[in-house]
Design a protein around this motif. Structure first.
Motif, PDB file in Angstrom:
ATOM      1  N   SER A 117       0.825  -1.194  -0.018  1.00  0.00           N
ATOM      2  CA  SER A 117      -0.059   0.164  -0.038  1.00  0.00           C
ATOM      3  C   SER A 117       0.820   1.213  -0.126  1.00  0.00           C
ATOM      4  O   SER A 117       1.480   1.397   0.964  1.00  0.00           O
ATOM      5  N   SER A 118       0.691   1.943  -0.911  1.00  0.00           N
ATOM      6  CA  SER A 118       1.504   3.363  -1.103  1.00  0.00           C
ATOM      7  C   SER A 118       1.084   4.109  -0.114  1.00  0.00           C
ATOM      8  O   SER A 118       1.881   5.081   0.453  1.00  0.00           O
ATOM      9  N   ASP A 129      -4.009   2.499  -2.143  1.00  0.00           N
ATOM     10  CA  ASP A 129      -3.042   3.394  -2.835  1.00  0.00           C
ATOM     11  C   ASP A 129      -3.835   4.656  -3.010  1.00  0.00           C
ATOM     12  O   ASP A 129      -4.701   4.915  -2.645  1.00  0.00           O
TER      13      ASP A 129
END
Length: 347
Positions: A117-118, A129
């Motif tokens: 997960s960004s 994200d």
């Protein structure tokens, strides 16, 4: 890190639950929970406590590819009317098998880079994200646990203010028929009114990011109306497509779901005073929904007598006992106008 934390948490849960059951001398048959979606229905479910049953054996595929991340085979969850059940020891064995299958799929997704997960907020079997939230659907006969994952991913996307981009929950392995779960949205636009980045930050933690987000105050708690609407729409769509009749209720019906499960440490049986205080005065029918194992007969008989006394002296209503297939009982709890639930994330 999420995998290891979840493995430890689940192991501790299983050990403590088994110790509790043993200390209370529990044995014999246990019965699978029947269902409504994992979150509490704030305007319908008057009371609910406890965790969902982490049950049923599942097997993730040996190979996970870019185009096939979804399927895991599992055994059938008993409908409410089944009296066969399994022993407490078998219950915990099956719970461990479910956790193992879920963990294997998570590890394979991580190897493929699909759980990064960004935003820094992890999602079990998915990711969050900056432009979208993701969840890779798979099938489990333990609908409550499966839906818990799904709705937590949906909640993460909603709070982040991004679209949801997932894969559908597939048909059961070995079956050529879809279930109603396949009708749940796998693509969804963002919900500007639900965006709350501060809440998202507070609700991203080791518990909500694991395989059992219903065990804590997760992101799913912020999308209750979405869950109600999408669940009922999926049931209606499945019913129309498959020509399956859904339960029908009068606006003054009350459904009481009694979970009979000797293998779970968080089952509670509520007293007459509780129902007397909360059942609406306008109630015309009380439906007692439960499986009926032999060991549970005294409990159900007591509830039947109790509700008949309430109907006779205060409510002027009728009392019925019902038990059906997993789908029928799930739909009943999801569609009834007023629901009392205990010990189930389905509510």
């Amino acid at each position: 890190m999420v995998c290891e934390n979840t493995r430890l948490a689940f192991a501790l849960h299983i050990m403590s639950a088994l110790a509790w059951a043993t200390s209370h001398g529990l044995s014999g048959n246990s019965v699978a929970d029947v269902a409504t979606p994992p979150p509490e229905k704030a305007t319908r479910c008057l009371f609910k406590t406890g965790l969902d049953r982490e049950s049923s054996a599942e097997h993730t595929p040996e190979e996970v590819s870019e185009g096939s991340l979804a399927e895991a085979s599992g055994h059938r969850v008993s409908p409410a009317g089944d009296t066969s059940g399994e022993s407490v020891e078998e219950y915990f064995s099956q719970a461990s098998m479910f956790a193992e299958a879920s963990m294997r799929l998570q590890q394979k997704l991580m190897i493929l880079g699909k759980c990064h997960s960004s935003t820094g907020c992890s999602v079990w079997h998915g990711s969050l994200d900056n432009d979208a939230g993701h969840y890779y659907g798979w099938y489990s006969a333990a609908w409550g646990n499966l839906l818990s994952e799904y709705w937590e991913a949906r909640g993460a996307a909603a709070l982040a203010g991004v679209r949801y981009d997932g894969t559908p929950i597939p048909r059961p392995p070995g079956s050529d028929k879809e279930t109603w779960l396949s009708k749940l949205p796998s693509q969804q636009h963002e919900y500007p009114a639900l965006k709350d980045v501060d809440a998202l930050g507070k609700l991203c933690n080791q518990c909500s990011e694991g395989m059992f987000p219903h065990a804590c105050l997760g992101k799913w708690t912020r999308i209750r109306q979405v869950i109600r609407d999408d669940t009922q729409a999926a049931l209606q769509s499945f019913s129309l497509e498959q020509h399956v009749q859904l339960p029908v209720f009068h606006e003054n019906d009350v459904l009481v779901h009694v979970r009979l499960d000797p293998g779970h440490p968080q089952i509670a049986y509520y007293a007459k005073s509780f129902f007397d205080e909360h059942i609406p005065d306008s109630t015309s029918r009380i439906i007692l929904l439960s499986s009926e194992p032999k060991w549970g007969k005294p409990i159900l008989d007591s509830y039947t007598k109790m509700f008949r006394e309430l109907c006779q002296h205060r409510l002027h209503c009728s009392v019925e006992r019902q038990s059906g297939t997993q789908f029928n009982d799930f739909a009943a709890i999801a569609l009834a106008p007023t629901v009392f639930c205990s010990g189930s994330t389905y509510c």
